[in-house]
Design an enzyme around this catalytic site. Structure first.
Site, PDB file in Angstrom:
ATOM      1  N   GLN A 275       0.846  -1.188   0.000  1.00 11.29           N
ATOM      2  CA  GLN A 275       0.000   0.000   0.000  1.00 11.29           C
ATOM      3  C   GLN A 275       0.886   1.245   0.000  1.00 11.29           C
ATOM      4  O   GLN A 275       1.909   1.283   0.682  1.00 11.29           O
ATOM      5  CB  GLN A 275      -0.906   0.006   1.227  1.00 11.29           C
ATOM      6  N   ASN A 309      -0.001  -8.505   4.545  1.00 12.10           N
ATOM      7  CA  ASN A 309      -0.449  -7.268   5.177  1.00 12.10           C
ATOM      8  C   ASN A 309      -1.525  -7.520   6.244  1.00 12.10           C
ATOM      9  O   ASN A 309      -1.509  -6.909   7.310  1.00 12.10           O
ATOM     10  CB  ASN A 309      -0.991  -6.321   4.098  1.00 12.10           C
ATOM     11  N   GLU A 325      -1.855 -15.978  -3.158  1.00 11.47           N
ATOM     12  CA  GLU A 325      -1.435 -14.815  -3.952  1.00 11.47           C
ATOM     13  C   GLU A 325      -0.717 -15.326  -5.198  1.00 11.47           C
ATOM     14  O   GLU A 325       0.021 -16.316  -5.133  1.00 11.47           O
ATOM     15  CB  GLU A 325      -0.508 -13.935  -3.119  1.00 11.47           C
ATOM     16  N   ASP A 373      -8.814  -9.127  -0.621  1.00  9.01           N
ATOM     17  CA  ASP A 373      -8.367  -7.781  -0.994  1.00  9.01           C
ATOM     18  C   ASP A 373      -7.965  -7.811  -2.470  1.00  9.01           C
ATOM     19  O   ASP A 373      -6.780  -7.739  -2.811  1.00  9.01           O
ATOM     20  CB  ASP A 373      -7.188  -7.371  -0.107  1.00  9.01           C
ATOM     21  N   CYS A 399     -10.870  -1.708  -3.626  1.00  8.36           N
ATOM     22  CA  CYS A 399     -10.272  -0.444  -4.074  1.00  8.36           C
ATOM     23  C   CYS A 399     -11.036   0.155  -5.251  1.00  8.36           C
ATOM     24  O   CYS A 399     -10.569   1.108  -5.866  1.00  8.36           O
ATOM     25  CB  CYS A 399      -8.794  -0.633  -4.431  1.00  8.36           C
TER      26      CYS A 399
END
Length: 446
Positions: A275, A309, A325, A373, A399
């Site tokens: 981020q 995170n 991921e 996320d 986002c």
């Protein structure tokens, strides 16, 4: 009056930061650099069959909240698009954009009639918050940003969104002879602040393979500029190499500390993702922890886990955390972060997230909570799977409010109930918005 100029009244601001108005010919007109309720003169820049686009060239009846943009490049640089509003106004606009998308959703009933939507969490400060910036190099070797909807580069001397050490480094680079040599063979560059050391790393995308002289110039830069301690090279046809500078002993990691009674230190590889607003990221981590409320019996799945995170802080209380991921460097960093923080109850898998979720479902191993996320594209087809992977709770970190609302429609249709919607301003001066949503399995779906 120029035939390309039209005077209209702005009804509202919509996703993307555009003001919405009706043109004299009945078309929907999307206008940059305006505020709701203003009457503005608009220069039309693009016309389509039913809609057109333009930018405000004059506000005939400016409303409270309009301010003079502090950045001299505003309007030319394609980055910021809300600097014409003061910060309280920007926060109101973002809340309104999210609310508008939710209210217009055909399958999320009564979303505006209960208290699930919380007030937006603003940033302090709203400038100087970016831990990294990516810039293009123009034909004269000057760093800059891309012009709005164009490949042209707007050369800049500083970026008001960047942290102070980054701007100090940028100022030093502009007048440095070694940098001018490197800039002549560079397409793009990144400046990245390491919060742990306070120093800046420089990452250059070269037009051709690295040569010995390039390495020499990199070492000269770090010897000359106090704020700069590392230089990396990469290319479209060759892998990253470096670091160069300070005796070439520096690592390829950047890091930050998650504050708390027992602080955690997380790091990631240069070239990987983190981020950009570390202050707001701290708040976001705290929110996710409060929403999940892990117990020593809970199994948690973290999708698009990055370098851990959320996984690493959650593993402090949970029985097990599994992170998935696709980016290899992120998985390497996540594993290193678990080890450096002495956590043995988390594992990280490099995989396409959709494929991994299908495998987990086939193995019939549901989790108590799923945290996701995703990138700006949202969950998409994954929305149909994550609901079956969680027994109790979903925490969705978005986002992009448009793809978030699309995915929430799918989840609500699959017997998930929205409990909390928390907008958070990760990117002041722009229309971009981070939103955290907590969903729980409804009784009919249990």
């Amino acid at each position: 009056m120029n035939c390309n100029i039209q005077v209209v009244t702005i009804a509202k601001i919509v996703n993307g930061g555009y003001g919405l108005a009706e043109a004299p010919d009945g078309k929907k007109l999307f206008v940059r650099h305006c505020l709701p309720g203003e009457t503005v003169a608009v220069e039309i820049t693009e016309e389509k069959k039913r809609i057109c686009f333009g930018h405000a060239v004059q506000a005939h009846s400016p409303v409270p909240g309009r301010t003079s943009p502090p950045c001299p490049y505003y309007g030319r640089c394609g980055g910021c698009n809300l600097q014409h509003g003061d910060y309280p106004t920007q926060l109101q606009l973002k809340e309104a954009i999210l609310a508008d998308l939710l209210v217009r959703s055909p399958h999320i009933e009564n979303i505006g009639k209960f208290d699930s939507v919380k007030p937006i969490i603003g940033a302090d400060p709203p400038f100087g918050y970016r831990q990294r910036i990516r810039m293009r190099i123009d034909d004269q070797g000057n760093p800059g940003f891309t012009h709005f909807k164009s490949h042209r580069t707007v050369a800049v001397e500083q970026c008001l969104l960047a942290a102070v050490p980054i701007n100090k480094c940028l100022a030093g680079l502009r007048g440095d002879a070694a940098f001018r040599h490197l800039a002549s063979v560079t397409d793009e560059m990144e400046l990245l602040l390491d919060e742990l050391s306070g120093k800046v790393a420089l990452r250059l995308l070269l037009k051709r393979p690295v040569r010995p002289a390039d390495r020499g110039y990199a070492r000269e830069l770090t010897a000359t500029l106090a704020a700069l301690d590392r230089v990396f090279f990469h290319g479209r046809e060759f892998a990253q190499e470096g670091p160069y500078g300070n005796g070439d002993t520096q690592s390829n990691l950047l890091g930050f500390q998650i504050k708390g009674a027992e602080p955690l230190t997380l790091s990631w590889e240069i070239g990987g993702f983190s981020q950009v607003n570390l202050g707001q990221n701290q708040k976001m981590i705290e929110l996710v922890q409060s929403y999940v409320q892990p117990t020593s019996a809970d199994r948690i799945l973290d999708l698009y886990c990055g370098m851990g995170n959320f996984s690493i802080p959650l593993a402090r209380q949970a029985a097990e955390v599994v992170g998935i991921e696709a980016q290899g460097s992120a998985i390497r960093s996540a594993r290193c972060n678990a080890e450096s923080n002495r956590l043995t109850n988390c594992s990280f898998q490099k995989s396409d997230v959709l494929s991994a979720c299908r495998e987990l479902l086939a193995g019939k191993a549901p989790f108590d909570t799923v945290v996701c996320d995703p990138p700006r594209q949202g969950l998409g087809r994954l929305s149909r799977l994550v609901g079956d992977l969680a027994r109790k709770k979903l925490v969705y970190v978005s986002c992009d409010p448009a793809t978030l609302v699309r995915d929430l429609q799918e989840l609500v249709a699959r017997d998930w109930s929205i409990k909390t919607i928390q907008p958070l301003d990760m990117f002041p001066q722009t229309h971009h918005l981070e939103t955290l949503v907590v969903l729980e399995k409804s009784r009919s779906g249990q």
